[in-house]
Design an enzyme around this catalytic site. Sequence first.
Site, PDB file in Angstrom:
ATOM      1  N   GLN A 259       9.223  -6.190  67.158  1.00  0.00           N
ATOM      2  CA  GLN A 259       9.099  -6.964  68.395  1.00  0.00           C
ATOM      3  C   GLN A 259      10.204  -8.018  68.516  1.00  0.00           C
ATOM      4  O   GLN A 259       9.982  -9.123  69.013  1.00  0.00           O
ATOM      5  CB  GLN A 259       7.717  -7.608  68.482  1.00  0.00           C
ATOM      6  CG  GLN A 259       6.609  -6.660  68.857  1.00  0.00           C
ATOM      7  CD  GLN A 259       6.796  -6.078  70.268  1.00  0.00           C
ATOM      8  OE1 GLN A 259       7.416  -6.682  71.130  1.00  0.00           O
ATOM      9  NE2 GLN A 259       6.266  -4.884  70.484  1.00  0.00           N
ATOM     10  N   SER A 260      11.398  -7.670  68.103  1.00  0.00           N
ATOM     11  CA  SER A 260      12.527  -8.598  68.149  1.00  0.00           C
ATOM     12  C   SER A 260      12.926  -8.949  69.580  1.00  0.00           C
ATOM     13  O   SER A 260      13.222  -8.067  70.395  1.00  0.00           O
ATOM     14  CB  SER A 260      13.725  -7.982  67.423  1.00  0.00           C
ATOM     15  OG  SER A 260      14.903  -8.710  67.681  1.00  0.00           O
TER      16      SER A 260
END
EC number: 3.5.99.7
Length: 337
Positions: free
Chosen positions: A76-77
Amino acid sequence: MLEKFERYPLTFGPTPIERLGRLSAHLGGQVELYAKREDCNSGLAFGGNKLRKLEYIVPDAIASGADTLVSIGGVQSNHTRMVAAVAAKIGMKCRLVQEAWVPHEDAVYDRVGNIMLSRILGADVRLVDDGFDIGIRSSWQEAIDDVKAKGGRPYAIPAGASVHKFGGLGYVGFAEEVRAQERDLGFTFDYIVVCTVTGSTHAGMVVGFAKDGRERRVIGIDASATPAQTKAQVLDIARRTADLVGLGRDLSADDVVLNEDYAYPVYGVPSQETKDAIRLCARLEGMITDPVYEGKSMQGMIDLVRKGFFPAGSKVLYAHLGGAPALNGYGYTFRNG
């Protein structure tokens, strides 16, 4: 400090500063809280702090003759989302390595939020099982080599754009922007609160605010849960950035203020107190923070106010770095709000 560096505009301009009046009052009214809304800085795929950094990296990428931006982050960068958006904007391809940095189980964690946006933006997304580390990763180098082997011309952007040679410049600019806004506001901020993980946002602020002696008023809230490594990386980036911009003085470890109290239990997993801070901020100010970064720095700021860390009368600026799209990966955690 930044006049000699080429910048590729990706943001709307100076980000707004908003008074958090209801939150300030809820916490006793002795400390005035404000937020600088880096989360509202661009129309590019929800924006966020990484765009300030990428504005100074993109000219180098274009000049290199590259055709593919290659970067890395967690599933989930926010950073990889922004690299994908920038690649689309400047007409390059994008290869992303998404490592398993977070021990979080949600049925759709790798199909929603930031990673979904990166796919929509056209990035070639590869999931890798390696765990969390803010350093240089072998999986990233392998992706760079693979792009080369297939005839591409890669341009490497490290996690968070942080250890890139120009990674700290954007947040030197943040400090200069704040100074200009302070002149309009008629006061200066006593403290600046910022989330710290890969380090260049904090480092750039240290350099930028060192110009007027406020480097130790930048309060980093660690969200990495590896604070020794994080602090060392912030200091290294700050020193290299100071040399680049000609600060004219050395920076020491004491100039990097990093609070280690709020990163628990691990990177990317919100504690009950982090979740409470996210809800409190949302319900008092309508401002959304995320479980990985801004929720933890918001928790930290709230707790520091309650503990009396900031003297009465202080004006505190919270740097809201973005990150709300990651909330989609925590649907079960926040299923009841």
